[in-house]
Design a protein around this motif. Structure first.
Motif, PDB file in Angstrom:
ATOM      1  N   LEU A 114       0.834  -1.212   0.000  1.00  0.00           N
ATOM      2  CA  LEU A 114       0.000   0.000   0.000  1.00  0.00           C
ATOM      3  C   LEU A 114       0.862   1.254   0.000  1.00  0.00           C
ATOM      4  N   ARG A 141       0.946   3.972  -3.088  1.00  0.00           N
ATOM      5  CA  ARG A 141       0.581   5.385  -2.912  1.00  0.00           C
ATOM      6  C   ARG A 141       1.730   6.302  -3.321  1.00  0.00           C
ATOM      7  N   SER A 142       2.933   5.982  -2.928  1.00  0.00           N
ATOM      8  CA  SER A 142       4.067   6.808  -3.306  1.00  0.00           C
ATOM      9  C   SER A 142       4.255   6.823  -4.822  1.00  0.00           C
ATOM     10  N   GLN A 163       1.968   6.385  -7.067  1.00  0.00           N
ATOM     11  CA  GLN A 163       0.904   7.218  -7.638  1.00  0.00           C
ATOM     12  C   GLN A 163       1.292   8.694  -7.572  1.00  0.00           C
ATOM     13  N   VAL A 172      -6.837   3.118  -3.097  1.00  0.00           N
ATOM     14  CA  VAL A 172      -5.627   3.695  -2.507  1.00  0.00           C
ATOM     15  C   VAL A 172      -5.490   5.179  -2.855  1.00  0.00           C
ATOM     16  N   ALA A 173      -5.750   5.540  -4.084  1.00  0.00           N
ATOM     17  CA  ALA A 173      -5.591   6.940  -4.509  1.00  0.00           C
ATOM     18  C   ALA A 173      -6.555   7.883  -3.791  1.00  0.00           C
ATOM     19  N   TRP A 197      -7.909   7.190  -0.589  1.00  0.00           N
ATOM     20  CA  TRP A 197      -8.058   6.515   0.702  1.00  0.00           C
ATOM     21  C   TRP A 197      -8.757   7.364   1.753  1.00  0.00           C
ATOM     22  N   GLN A 245      -4.236   3.843   7.364  1.00  0.00           N
ATOM     23  CA  GLN A 245      -4.488   5.258   7.098  1.00  0.00           C
ATOM     24  C   GLN A 245      -3.328   6.125   7.586  1.00  0.00           C
ATOM     25  N   LEU A 247      -0.479   5.673   5.161  1.00  0.00           N
ATOM     26  CA  LEU A 247      -0.736   6.369   3.898  1.00  0.00           C
ATOM     27  C   LEU A 247      -0.568   7.879   4.047  1.00  0.00           C
ATOM     28  N   THR A 256       3.093   8.481   4.233  1.00  0.00           N
ATOM     29  CA  THR A 256       3.643   8.287   2.889  1.00  0.00           C
ATOM     30  C   THR A 256       3.460   9.538   2.051  1.00  0.00           C
ATOM     31  N   GLU A 257       2.271  10.096   2.077  1.00  0.00           N
ATOM     32  CA  GLU A 257       2.018  11.316   1.308  1.00  0.00           C
ATOM     33  C   GLU A 257       2.888  12.470   1.794  1.00  0.00           C
TER      34      GLU A 257
END
Length: 155
Positions: free
Chosen positions: A41, A45-46, A48, A76-77, A79, A91, A94, A97-98
């Motif tokens: 995951l 996400r990274s 993306q 995922v995009a 979330w 969560q 993620l 990660t962002e």
């Protein structure tokens, strides 16, 4: 718009084998103790966010092979809007990660870091950060060297 071709791009593994092997070792060490589904995951996400089609294709494929649900992969995009598909731990990962992937925009806000620290013990958090660092490096390597999504070539 300029069209890029991969023919003139360096084969990083051949050109810098020690650096490539070190990156593989770092990636392997980063994964230690983490749920493989969580790792995928994070990598999805990274990839993306970085626009890395090569890595995105690889990690979605790997997640599917590992039994990840297609519906979750599609979410995922988005979330945050589809939070019901992801655990609080996922969560937090993620969000971190962002923040780390887009670190130049706003840094890593205290609230995001605190949310992750509340979900992971110190060792796990270190490994979550390490896998985020690793996938961001892989994304930059794949994009810079012109890797093509869907090819059988691994890194």
């Amino acid at each position: 718009m300029t069209t890029n071709t991969t023919a003139s791009r360096v084969n990083f593994a051949a050109a810098a084998p020690k650096a490539f092997k070190a990156l593989i070792g770092f990636d392997a060490a980063a994964r230690e103790g983490l749920d493989p589904a969580l790792v995928e995951l994070i990598q999805i996400r990274s990839s993306q966010l970085n626009g890395c089609a090569y890595c995105l294709h690889m990690h979605v494929s790997d997640a599917r092979k590992a039994g990840e649900d297609d519906l979750r992969l599609h979410m995922v995009a988005v979330w945050r809007e589809a939070a019901q598909f992801f655990s609080a731990k996922e969560q937090a990962a993620l969000a971190l990660t962002e923040a780390v992937t887009l670190v130049a925009a706003d840094g890593v806000e205290d609230e995001v870091y605190a949310q992750a620290a509340a979900q992971f013990d110190e060792a796990e958090l270190g490994h979550v950060l390490a896998i985020i660092f690793a996938i961001n490096t892989w994304n930059r390597l794949a994009i810079s060297t012109g890797k093509v999504a869907g090819t059988d070539e691994r890194r």
